[in-house]
Design a protein around this motif. Structure first.
Motif, mmCIF file in Angstrom:
data_model
loop_
_atom_site.group_PDB
_atom_site.id
_atom_site.type_symbol
_atom_site.label_atom_id
_atom_site.label_comp_id
_atom_site.label_asym_id
_atom_site.label_seq_id
_atom_site.Cartn_x
_atom_site.Cartn_y
_atom_site.Cartn_z
ATOM 1 N N ILE A 147 -8.746 -2.227 0.823
ATOM 2 C CA ILE A 147 -7.288 -2.292 1.060
ATOM 3 C C ILE A 147 -6.663 -3.168 -0.018
ATOM 4 N N VAL A 148 -5.584 -2.635 -0.658
ATOM 5 C CA VAL A 148 -4.813 -3.388 -1.647
ATOM 6 C C VAL A 148 -3.351 -3.317 -1.219
ATOM 7 N N ASN A 149 -2.714 -4.498 -1.050
ATOM 8 C CA ASN A 149 -1.281 -4.576 -0.711
ATOM 9 C C ASN A 149 -0.562 -5.314 -1.826
ATOM 10 N N HIS A 150 0.647 -4.856 -2.146
ATOM 11 C CA HIS A 150 1.457 -5.527 -3.154
ATOM 12 C C HIS A 150 2.906 -5.514 -2.698
ATOM 13 N N ALA A 188 3.870 -1.915 -1.465
ATOM 14 C CA ALA A 188 2.940 -0.790 -1.532
ATOM 15 C C ALA A 188 1.660 -1.170 -0.825
ATOM 16 N N ASN A 189 0.978 -0.152 -0.220
ATOM 17 C CA ASN A 189 -0.291 -0.349 0.472
ATOM 18 C C ASN A 189 -1.227 0.780 0.042
ATOM 19 N N PHE A 190 -2.431 0.421 -0.455
ATOM 20 C CA PHE A 190 -3.442 1.409 -0.833
ATOM 21 C C PHE A 190 -4.672 1.124 0.004
ATOM 22 N N THR A 191 -5.109 2.104 0.765
ATOM 23 C CA THR A 191 -6.294 1.980 1.610
ATOM 24 C C THR A 191 -7.213 3.145 1.294
ATOM 25 N N SER A 192 -8.462 2.867 0.902
ATOM 26 C CA SER A 192 -9.442 3.937 0.649
ATOM 27 C C SER A 192 -10.488 3.874 1.753
ATOM 28 N N ASP A 193 -11.016 5.009 2.093
ATOM 29 C CA ASP A 193 -11.984 5.111 3.184
ATOM 30 C C ASP A 193 -13.290 5.610 2.603
ATOM 31 N N PHE A 194 -14.410 4.908 2.852
ATOM 32 C CA PHE A 194 -15.731 5.353 2.390
ATOM 33 C C PHE A 194 -16.583 5.622 3.605
#
Length: 183
Positions: A166-169, A177-183
């Motif tokens: 998870i990256v929030n800015h 902005a919010n970036f969430t990747s799922d593995f």
């Protein structure tokens, strides 16, 4: 007899006195004989005077001793008072020193904040960015035995079920902005 001439009504009194003296010249002179020793009354008086002199000397010595004692007590009181004043001045100096140290202690947080603010990096885009991760995992321990002997399936194992990056800015108070990747 001593005669001083005085004027009474214009007549000298000295003439009258000299007539009276001439009549006294005819009187017989008496001689007094002294006693051989002091009388009992004189001895008693002398003993009383000696006793009183002894009492006076005793009282004088007591007064002298009392005066010396008072002087010694006064000197001791003065010494104690000077010691008390010295102790009081020492206590005041200690209080002043404690107050100065207290002031120094109170300024430490301000100095620390100032130093931290100076050492902080310059603001950039990364000041408003957070990076995080969430992981769902399973760890387990299995113990399999056949007739009291462990077999190959015995041991510890782990399994990762899911992971998020998870990256929030925050650009400003309106946009983020919010970036969430799922593995």
């Amino acid at each position: 007899m001593n005669v001083k001439p005085t004027l009474i009504g214009g007549v000298a009194l000295s003439a009258i006195v000299s007539i009276g003296m001439a009549g006294g010249a005819q009187a017989k002179a008496r001689h007094h004989h002294k006693a051989a020793g002091p009388s009992a009354n004189e001895r008693a008086l002398r003993a009383e005077v000696d006793g009183l002199q002894q009492e006076v000397k005793s009282l004088e010595s007591r007064l002298d001793a009392q005066a010396a004692s008072q002087q010694q007590t006064a000197a001791q009181v003065q010494a104690v008072q000077s010691q008390a004043q010295a102790a009081q001045s020492t206590a005041q100096a200690a209080q002043t020193q404690v107050a100065a140290q207290q002031n120094q202690i109170e300024t430490i947080p301000t100095e620390i904040q100032t130093t931290v603010a100076k050492a902080a990096p310059k603001p950039g885009w990364w000041n408003n960015t957070t990076v995080g991760a969430t992981i769902f995992a399973d760890t387990s321990y299995i113990r399999n035995q056949n007739d009291g002997v462990s077999n190959k399936q015995t041991g510890t194992d782990y399994d990762i079920k899911r992971a998020y990056l998870i990256v929030n800015h925050k650009f400003n108070d309106v946009f983020s902005a919010n970036f969430t990747s799922d593995f």
